[in-house]
Design a protein around this motif. Structure first.
Motif, PDB file in Angstrom:
ATOM      1  N   MET A   1      -9.048  23.407 -11.979  1.00 55.98           N
ATOM      2  CA  MET A   1      -8.108  22.578 -11.225  1.00 55.98           C
ATOM      3  C   MET A   1      -8.103  23.000  -9.759  1.00 55.98           C
ATOM      4  SD  MET A   1      -3.999  22.184 -11.745  1.00 55.98           S
ATOM      5  CE  MET A   1      -2.993  21.985 -10.281  1.00 55.98           C
ATOM      6  N   LYS A   2      -8.006  22.022  -8.894  1.00 54.75           N
ATOM      7  CA  LYS A   2      -7.975  22.277  -7.467  1.00 54.75           C
ATOM      8  C   LYS A   2      -6.548  22.595  -7.016  1.00 54.75           C
ATOM      9  CE  LYS A   2     -11.826  19.108  -6.460  1.00 54.75           C
ATOM     10  NZ  LYS A   2     -12.242  18.886  -7.845  1.00 54.75           N
ATOM     11  N   HIS A   3      -6.451  23.165  -5.826  1.00 53.00           N
ATOM     12  CA  HIS A   3      -5.137  23.397  -5.215  1.00 53.00           C
ATOM     13  C   HIS A   3      -4.739  22.139  -4.443  1.00 53.00           C
ATOM     14  CE1 HIS A   3      -1.800  25.280  -3.181  1.00 53.00           C
ATOM     15  NE2 HIS A   3      -2.311  24.947  -2.018  1.00 53.00           N
ATOM     16  N   TRP A   4      -3.655  21.494  -4.886  1.00 50.72           N
ATOM     17  CA  TRP A   4      -3.247  20.229  -4.278  1.00 50.72           C
ATOM     18  C   TRP A   4      -2.410  20.475  -3.031  1.00 50.72           C
ATOM     19  CZ3 TRP A   4      -1.715  16.051  -8.422  1.00 50.72           C
ATOM     20  CH2 TRP A   4      -2.770  15.917  -9.340  1.00 50.72           C
ATOM     21  N   ILE A   5      -2.773  19.801  -1.964  1.00 53.43           N
ATOM     22  CA  ILE A   5      -1.995  19.844  -0.724  1.00 53.43           C
ATOM     23  C   ILE A   5      -1.270  18.512  -0.588  1.00 53.43           C
ATOM     24  CG2 ILE A   5      -2.097  20.088   1.784  1.00 53.43           C
ATOM     25  CD1 ILE A   5      -4.704  21.642   1.394  1.00 53.43           C
ATOM     26  N   GLU A   6       0.035  18.574  -0.699  1.00 59.32           N
ATOM     27  CA  GLU A   6       0.835  17.344  -0.710  1.00 59.32           C
ATOM     28  C   GLU A   6       0.816  16.681   0.670  1.00 59.32           C
ATOM     29  OE1 GLU A   6       2.094  15.984  -3.326  1.00 59.32           O
ATOM     30  OE2 GLU A   6       1.607  17.639  -4.682  1.00 59.32           O
ATOM     31  N   PRO A   7       0.957  15.359   0.719  1.00 51.98           N
ATOM     32  CA  PRO A   7       0.932  14.655   2.010  1.00 51.98           C
ATOM     33  C   PRO A   7       2.149  15.008   2.869  1.00 51.98           C
ATOM     34  CG  PRO A   7       1.522  13.146   0.225  1.00 51.98           C
ATOM     35  CD  PRO A   7       1.110  14.431  -0.427  1.00 51.98           C
ATOM     36  N   ASP A   8       1.886  15.219   4.152  1.00 50.14           N
ATOM     37  CA  ASP A   8       2.971  15.483   5.076  1.00 50.14           C
ATOM     38  C   ASP A   8       3.791  14.212   5.308  1.00 50.14           C
ATOM     39  OD1 ASP A   8       2.081  18.103   5.439  1.00 50.14           O
ATOM     40  OD2 ASP A   8       0.696  17.482   7.032  1.00 50.14           O
ATOM     41  N   ALA A   9       5.080  14.402   5.497  1.00 47.95           N
ATOM     42  CA  ALA A   9       5.905  13.266   5.911  1.00 47.95           C
ATOM     43  C   ALA A   9       5.537  12.911   7.351  1.00 47.95           C
ATOM     44  CB  ALA A   9       7.385  13.622   5.809  1.00 47.95           C
ATOM     45  N   VAL A  10       5.315  11.639   7.626  1.00 48.90           N
ATOM     46  CA  VAL A  10       4.904  11.220   8.958  1.00 48.90           C
ATOM     47  C   VAL A  10       5.806  10.094   9.448  1.00 48.90           C
ATOM     48  CG1 VAL A  10       2.490  11.889   8.703  1.00 48.90           C
ATOM     49  CG2 VAL A  10       3.209   9.601   7.994  1.00 48.90           C
ATOM     50  N   HIS A  11       5.914  10.046  10.768  1.00 55.25           N
ATOM     51  CA  HIS A  11       6.630   8.935  11.386  1.00 55.25           C
ATOM     52  C   HIS A  11       5.590   7.935  11.883  1.00 55.25           C
ATOM     53  CE1 HIS A  11       9.277   6.534  13.851  1.00 55.25           C
ATOM     54  NE2 HIS A  11       8.511   6.769  14.903  1.00 55.25           N
ATOM     55  N   VAL A  12       5.634   6.739  11.330  1.00 54.76           N
ATOM     56  CA  VAL A  12       4.699   5.693  11.731  1.00 54.76           C
ATOM     57  C   VAL A  12       5.358   4.846  12.810  1.00 54.76           C
ATOM     58  CG1 VAL A  12       3.335   3.714  10.970  1.00 54.76           C
ATOM     59  CG2 VAL A  12       3.695   5.652   9.420  1.00 54.76           C
ATOM     60  N   PRO A  13       4.742   4.793  13.997  1.00 54.27           N
ATOM     61  CA  PRO A  13       5.335   3.981  15.067  1.00 54.27           C
ATOM     62  C   PRO A  13       5.534   2.532  14.616  1.00 54.27           C
ATOM     63  CG  PRO A  13       3.537   5.314  15.911  1.00 54.27           C
ATOM     64  CD  PRO A  13       3.504   5.454  14.435  1.00 54.27           C
ATOM     65  N   PRO A  14       6.666   1.941  14.959  1.00 50.59           N
ATOM     66  CA  PRO A  14       6.930   0.541  14.560  1.00 50.59           C
ATOM     67  C   PRO A  14       5.816  -0.410  14.990  1.00 50.59           C
ATOM     68  CG  PRO A  14       8.908   1.561  15.472  1.00 50.59           C
ATOM     69  CD  PRO A  14       7.796   2.526  15.687  1.00 50.59           C
ATOM     70  N   GLU A  15       5.183  -0.123  16.120  1.00 46.65           N
ATOM     71  CA  GLU A  15       4.116  -0.994  16.603  1.00 46.65           C
ATOM     72  C   GLU A  15       2.968  -1.049  15.594  1.00 46.65           C
ATOM     73  OE1 GLU A  15       1.809  -1.657  20.824  1.00 46.65           O
ATOM     74  OE2 GLU A  15       1.983   0.402  20.062  1.00 46.65           O
ATOM     75  N   LEU A  16       2.641   0.096  14.990  1.00 44.38           N
ATOM     76  CA  LEU A  16       1.579   0.105  13.988  1.00 44.38           C
ATOM     77  C   LEU A  16       1.998  -0.662  12.738  1.00 44.38           C
ATOM     78  CD1 LEU A  16      -0.030   3.684  13.939  1.00 44.38           C
ATOM     79  CD2 LEU A  16      -0.851   1.609  15.019  1.00 44.38           C
ATOM     80  N   ILE A  17       3.232  -0.462  12.321  1.00 50.47           N
ATOM     81  CA  ILE A  17       3.718  -1.158  11.128  1.00 50.47           C
ATOM     82  C   ILE A  17       3.643  -2.669  11.331  1.00 50.47           C
ATOM     83  CG2 ILE A  17       5.727  -1.575   9.666  1.00 50.47           C
ATOM     84  CD1 ILE A  17       6.607   1.304  10.260  1.00 50.47           C
ATOM     85  N   ASN A  18       4.057  -3.131  12.495  1.00 45.12           N
ATOM     86  CA  ASN A  18       4.106  -4.568  12.750  1.00 45.12           C
ATOM     87  C   ASN A  18       2.725  -5.171  12.973  1.00 45.12           C
ATOM     88  OD1 ASN A  18       6.919  -4.482  12.612  1.00 45.12           O
ATOM     89  ND2 ASN A  18       7.137  -4.065  14.816  1.00 45.12           N
ATOM     90  N   GLN A  19       1.861  -4.458  13.701  1.00 47.71           N
ATOM     91  CA  GLN A  19       0.581  -5.045  14.083  1.00 47.71           C
ATOM     92  C   GLN A  19      -0.529  -4.790  13.051  1.00 47.71           C
ATOM     93  OE1 GLN A  19       0.068  -7.016  16.784  1.00 47.71           O
ATOM     94  NE2 GLN A  19       2.282  -6.863  17.082  1.00 47.71           N
ATOM     95  N   ILE A  20      -0.480  -3.661  12.373  1.00 46.75           N
ATOM     96  CA  ILE A  20      -1.514  -3.349  11.383  1.00 46.75           C
ATOM     97  C   ILE A  20      -1.126  -3.912  10.028  1.00 46.75           C
ATOM     98  CG2 ILE A  20      -2.812  -1.519  10.238  1.00 46.75           C
ATOM     99  CD1 ILE A  20      -3.418  -1.912  13.241  1.00 46.75           C
ATOM    100  N   GLY A  21       0.151  -3.752   9.652  1.00 48.43           N
ATOM    101  CA  GLY A  21       0.665  -4.354   8.421  1.00 48.43           C
ATOM    102  C   GLY A  21       0.017  -3.798   7.171  1.00 48.43           C
ATOM    103  N   GLY A  22       0.142  -4.577   6.070  1.00 43.82           N
ATOM    104  CA  GLY A  22      -0.444  -4.178   4.805  1.00 43.82           C
ATOM    105  C   GLY A  22       0.366  -3.104   4.099  1.00 43.82           C
ATOM    106  N   HIS A  23      -0.257  -2.460   3.113  1.00 41.74           N
ATOM    107  CA  HIS A  23       0.417  -1.408   2.356  1.00 41.74           C
ATOM    108  C   HIS A  23       0.726  -0.241   3.284  1.00 41.74           C
ATOM    109  CE1 HIS A  23       1.173   1.680  -0.696  1.00 41.74           C
ATOM    110  NE2 HIS A  23       1.309   0.683  -1.570  1.00 41.74           N
TER     111      HIS A  23
END
Length: 771
Positions: A1-23
């Motif tokens: 089994m590998k050592h799992w590195i959990e994903p960091d919490a990130v702040h996604v700029p609203p501009e990316l959310i609106n313009q890139i969209g998707g999941h």
């Protein structure tokens, strides 16, 4: 089994959310990978928003262009000197094709791995210079070749080096050294592979000749080299790969389209994964086991006959490559079983005289995955120099480690994660001890492989629509790894081993809501399954199995949930009846007449037999003739999905050239007179009890003999009467056909002697991927 590195919490700029969209995973991944502003995100996702660097940002590009233009104008002969891997093959092809189009007089040379190894040897160089060469242009090689370059220039030959490998302390003297490693490591051209450097040189030449867009017809080659050489996808390298994949899907290169056909690839869906696991290995097999100069001919030819001939040769070589890799891997594991202390070293160094040098690098990669240790495999045949291939893990620059032992070596070179070397066999023990001491002084390396998790999903989230959304982040590879996703709290259902050697696993996973998902675990056959409930780490991709596009989940790792129950399984082995040594098989067959019988060629059976393409699903399958290959047997059992198999061992006697060619010629004559000259290769394979590779080569022989004119349209052949003219390559075709027939004959002998379950247990599923 590998050592799992959990994903960091990130702040996604609203501009990316609106313009890139998707999941949300799309924008979260962009931010985690350092892409936080809209312009950078758009340029990363879509090459139309990226501005590539000028080719003249590469050092000495102006000098290289000036000398090559002079050679073109004065009709001086230019020799392109490449390398035998896919990066070298595509670099050579790109430069030869470019220079010819621009009016140059061009020759080329790719070293033969078995006799020349990498780089430029003085002996081979002398032969090339006998062709009255004026300019020697290297690609994907040359940056450490001091002595050969000095020799060439002493003979009055100007040398231009284009390369991407690591720089030595002292650089050779040449007209121009063009290497992105001479740039700052943050430069957008820094990670270009050899074919990327060749492309930028071609770009500059086309610009000087007033046809700036002309270089774009070579983008398909660039995609192949970038993926096969595992180049880091950053800056221009990613941009060229994105555009190259688009070009590859629409390529007009007859050789590539023939490879697609032989590999059963739909060109509309070609991805970096198809290059890495289907196209690249075929081309690499040519360089590893034969003469890679044929790759240039394959990638430039306009002859369908020549493309078929070379591409069929690739199929045979690739099959040999797979077998040799399995043999070397098993031999390496046996060494470790006999001497486990070899694993006590911080680096694994194994040697064996019988190992083929052409495949040890592939096996070294498998051992790295298995043991998480930097690995060097060495082939040391008697009375010859020992040659080694090295592969490494994150945090260990294997080329730097090898360089510390340069006093023991005749030569070496490579990248941080892969390298090659050459030495006297007497130095192997000292070399192992030396690199082990160096590794002990390294900063602590991770004792276990690390797995960076990108996000969590439920089974219900998984869909083809989601995968297509996440694939906006593609192409994936070095510098932009595929997403590792996790679904927690699952249970296994119906795990089974699949593949020719049971090397893969297929299973169903279920959650508490009884949602289910099929999972593939490539190379999982040699690993234990988790007992009880577990969290599953996996990758998602779209599969085109049997022409149907669907979601595919690929196992990466599992994390056990303590205190849970064992694996749920409902699978049982097929029942196998064995009459291969029966003294009166025809009489025994009469007792089985109510069952479906797979029988090919004219067997004079009282019971109706069916060819492989006439079979249908049935609970029992009687196998009368010996199949021509494990792959054909696997395909048949995959189609029929029988609960019971009855084995006979009747040889169809189709493994001699005389018998095969006579049968094929008769079938083609019948198609010419009764079917308007149209017939399918697959049907011919069934009618001759042979593999399709053998049939294609046999057809190529008949055409070269002048007996027929044949046009290929995928599986369909269009036949016309031949001219009667015998082609010059007939002896070469006959030799290739003989090799393929020998492989078929060897399998049929194995089929008669193998233990019955070993013979068929690799086909225990109705959906497999050939290896």
């Amino acid at each position: 089994m590998k050592h799992w590195i959990e994903p960091d919490a990130v702040h996604v700029p609203p501009e990316l959310i609106n313009q890139i969209g998707g999941h949300p995973l799309v924008t979260e991944t962009l931010v985690r990978r350092g892409i936080t502003d809209l312009d950078s995100a758009k340029a990363f996702l879509n090459p139309i928003y990226y501005t590539p660097a000028s080719p003249y940002e590469l050092p000495n590009m102006d000098k290289a262009v000036e000398r090559l233009l002079q050679a073109i104008d004065q009709q001086e002969t230019i020799c392109v000197w490449g390398d035998f891997d896919v990066d070298g093959q595509t670099s050579t092809t790109l430069l030869v094709d470019t220079l010819q189009e621009l009016g140059a007089t061009v020759t080329y040379h790719i070293p033969i791995r078995e006799t020349e190894s990498h780089g430029i040897t003085i002996e081979a160089l002398k032969k090339v210079l006998e062709q009255n060469i004026h300019v020697l242009l290297t690609c994907d090689t040359g940056i450490t070749e001091h002595e050969p370059i000095a020799y060439a220039q002493a003979q009055g030959v100007d040398v231009i080096v284009t390369d991407h490998h690591s720089l030595s302390e002292q650089l050779p003297e040449a007209v121009a050294l063009v290497n992105p490693q001479m740039l700052d490591s943050n430069h957008p051209l820094f990670t270009l592979p050899g074919v990327g450097v060749a492309y930028k040189l071609a770009e500059a030449l086309y610009e000087q000749k007033g046809n700036a867009k002309g270089v774009e017809r070579h983008l398909d080659l660039v995609a192949l080299g970038i993926v096969a050489d595992i180049a880091v996808q950053r800056g221009d390298t990613r941009y060229l790969l994105q555009r190259g994949l688009e070009a590859l899907r629409q390529t007009n290169r007859l050789g590539l389209r023939t490879i697609f056909k032989n590999a059963d690839l739909n060109s509309n869906w070609i991805s970096e994964e198809h290059i890495g696991f289907a196209i690249g290995p075929r081309l690499n097999a040519l360089g590893r086991l034969s003469d890679a100069n044929a790759a240039v001919e394959l990638l430039t030819t306009n002859s369908s006959e020549k493309a078929d001939l070379i591409a069929t040769q690739l199929e045979g070589l690739n099959s040999r490559r797979k077998l040799m890799c399995d043999q070397v891997f098993q031999a390496a594991m046996t060494q470790l079983d006999h001497d486990p202390s070899l694993l006590d070293h911080p680096i694994l160094v194994l040697a064996q005289p019988a190992w083929p040098a052409g495949v040890i690098g592939i096996v070294a990669s498998r051992l790295v995955d298995h043991f998480h240790l930097p690995t060097i495999l060495i082939a040391n045949p008697p009375d010859q120099a020992a040659r080694g291939s090295a592969r490494s893990i994150e945090g260990c620059n294997i080329t730097e480690v090898i360089a510390t032992q340069s006093h023991l070596l005749q030569g070496f070179g490579g990248h941080p994660l892969a390298a090659g070397l050459k030495m006297d066999s007497d130095h192997i023990s000292a070399f192992r001890n030396g690199v082990s001491k160096v590794m002990q002084n390294f900063e602590a390396l991770p004792l276990e492989s690390r797995l960076r998790i990108d996000g969590y999903l439920s089974l219900e989230d998984i869909s083809l629509d989601l995968i297509e959304d996440l694939e906006r982040l593609a192409p994936f590879g070095s510098g932009n790894p595929p997403l590792n996703l996790v679904t927690p709290n699952l249970n296994l259902v119906n795990p089974r081993t699949i593949g020719r050697h049971q090397e893969h696993r297929q299973m169903i996973v279920k959650n508490d809501a009884d949602a289910a998902q099929k999972v593939m675990w490539w190379r999982g056959g040699e690993w234990d399954l988790p007992q009880g409930r577990f969290d599953l780490a996996y990758r998602l991709r779209a599969s085109n199995f049997l022409g149907k596009r669907e979601a595919q989940v690929e196992w990466v790792d599992a994390r056990i949930i303590e205190g849970s129950e064992g694996v749920e399984t409902f699978f049982s082995r097929m029942d196998v009846l064995d009459y291969r040594q029966d003294e009166n098989p025809a009489k025994t067959l009469q007792q089985l007449q109510e069952h479906q019988v797979w029988a090919e060629t004219d067997t004079n059976l009282d019971i109706l037999g069916r060819s492989r393409y006439e079979l249908s699903a049935a609970p029992t399958l009687v196998i009368w003739n010996i199949p021509p290959s494990a792959g054909v047997l696997e395909s048949v059992l995959t189609s029929v999905v029988p609960e019971k198999i009855v084995l006979f061992g009747i040889d169809p006697n189709m493994d001699s050239m005389k018998a095969l060619l006579s049968r094929l010629a008769g079938l083609l004559k019948f198609a010419l007179s009764h079917r308007q000259g149209e017939v399918r290769v697959s049907r011919l394979a069934g009618a001759t009890a042979q593999t399709e590779s053998v049939v294609r080569m046999g057809i190529t022989w008949l055409a070269a003999k002048g007996m027929f004119q044949i046009n290929h349209d995928g599986d369909t052949l269009h036949i016309a009467a031949g001219s009667g003219n015998i082609r010059e390559d007939l002896p070469q075709i006959a030799k290739q056909l003989q090799v393929l027939l020998q492989e078929t004959s060897a399998y049929r002998k194995y089929y008669l002697s193998a233990e019955k379950h070993r013979l068929i247990e690799f086909t225990e599923s109705n959906e497999t991927q050939s290896n």
